[in-house]
Design a protein around this motif. Sequence first.
Motif, PDB file in Angstrom:
ATOM      1  N   GLN A   1       0.687  -1.022   0.210  1.00 46.52           N
ATOM      2  CA  GLN A   1       0.081   0.014  -0.272  1.00 46.52           C
ATOM      3  C   GLN A   1       1.050   1.310  -0.346  1.00 46.52           C
ATOM      4  N   LEU A   2       0.707   1.797  -0.952  1.00 46.32           N
ATOM      5  CA  LEU A   2       1.247   3.435  -0.826  1.00 46.32           C
ATOM      6  C   LEU A   2       0.562   4.038   0.400  1.00 46.32           C
ATOM      7  N   SER A   3       2.208   4.632   1.467  1.00 46.74           N
ATOM      8  CA  SER A   3       2.005   5.340   2.015  1.00 46.74           C
ATOM      9  C   SER A   3       1.536   7.102   2.164  1.00 46.74           C
ATOM     10  N   GLY A   4       1.461   8.005   1.097  1.00 52.77           N
ATOM     11  CA  GLY A   4       1.867   9.116   0.958  1.00 52.77           C
ATOM     12  C   GLY A   4       0.223   9.326   1.698  1.00 52.77           C
ATOM     13  N   LEU A   5       0.232  10.651   1.507  1.00 47.38           N
ATOM     14  CA  LEU A   5      -1.332  11.653   2.321  1.00 47.38           C
ATOM     15  C   LEU A   5      -1.849  11.526   0.943  1.00 47.38           C
ATOM     16  N   LYS A   6      -1.524  11.440   0.254  1.00 53.32           N
ATOM     17  CA  LYS A   6      -2.323  11.388  -0.899  1.00 53.32           C
ATOM     18  C   LYS A   6      -2.772  10.197  -1.735  1.00 53.32           C
ATOM     19  N   ASP A   7      -1.301   9.473  -2.162  1.00 54.13           N
ATOM     20  CA  ASP A   7      -1.501   8.433  -2.264  1.00 54.13           C
ATOM     21  C   ASP A   7      -2.407   7.356  -1.971  1.00 54.13           C
ATOM     22  N   ALA A   8      -2.647   6.750  -0.416  1.00 54.61           N
ATOM     23  CA  ALA A   8      -2.619   5.908  -0.075  1.00 54.61           C
ATOM     24  C   ALA A   8      -3.771   5.402   0.053  1.00 54.61           C
ATOM     25  N   HIS A   9      -5.065   5.699  -1.084  1.00 58.79           N
ATOM     26  CA  HIS A   9      -6.010   4.758  -1.594  1.00 58.79           C
ATOM     27  C   HIS A   9      -5.300   3.740  -2.787  1.00 58.79           C
ATOM     28  N   LYS A  10      -4.337   4.094  -3.146  1.00 57.55           N
ATOM     29  CA  LYS A  10      -4.117   2.931  -3.831  1.00 57.55           C
ATOM     30  C   LYS A  10      -2.770   1.790  -3.987  1.00 57.55           C
ATOM     31  N   GLY A  11      -2.688   0.700  -4.267  1.00 54.41           N
ATOM     32  CA  GLY A  11      -1.518  -0.470  -3.652  1.00 54.41           C
ATOM     33  C   GLY A  11      -1.009  -0.279  -5.245  1.00 54.41           C
TER      34      GLY A  11
END
Length: 168
Positions: free
Chosen positions: A75-85
Motif C-alpha cells: 500500500q502506498l503511504s503518502g497523504l494523497k496516494d494511500a488509496h492505491k496499492g
Amino acid sequence: MPPSEIHIRQLTPADAESFRELRLEGLRLNPEAFGSTYDFEKDQSLDRYTGWLTNSNVFGAFRNSELIGTASFTQLSGLKDAHKGLLRAMYVRPTARRTGVGRQLVQAVIETARQKVEQVHLSVVSDNQPAIRLYQSLGFRQYGLEKNALKHNGTYSDEILMSLDLTI
C-alpha cells in the motif's frame, strides 16, 4: 495440477530462505521481468528477505511444502496516494505455470487490497503476454506504456502500466 493441490498463504519471516531461493530463481530465469537483478540480490543477506516479509504482504503458493510462486502487495503511504496499492514481485516457477497458480496469487493480493485500498496498480513487461492476459482476465486495464522502462545488459524492455478499480 488441480487448484485444490495448491495452498496460498501470506509468507512470514520463517519463509525467508525459501522466498530468497525462489526470488533468485526468478531473477536468474526471467531477468527482464524485474527491477532488481540476480547479481545484486545473490549476495544480499537473508535479513533483507526477512525484512521484506516482515514489512509487506507477500503471498506464497505452495504445492505440498514447496514454494512455487509469490506475489507481493504494497500500500502506498503518502497523504494523497494511500488509496492505491501495488501488485509487485509476481513470479511462478516454470513447472507451475498455466496451472492457475498465478491466478490464485493475484486473487489473494486483490482480496487483501480490497480491505485497504481503492485501486491496485502493476507494471508488466510488454512482451509477457501470458501475464497480461491473466491480469486482464481479473479486471486490470492498461492505462499507459512506459517505453524503455527497464534496461538489462544493454537491452531495454517496455512496461505496460495497468490498474484495477476496486470501487466498482
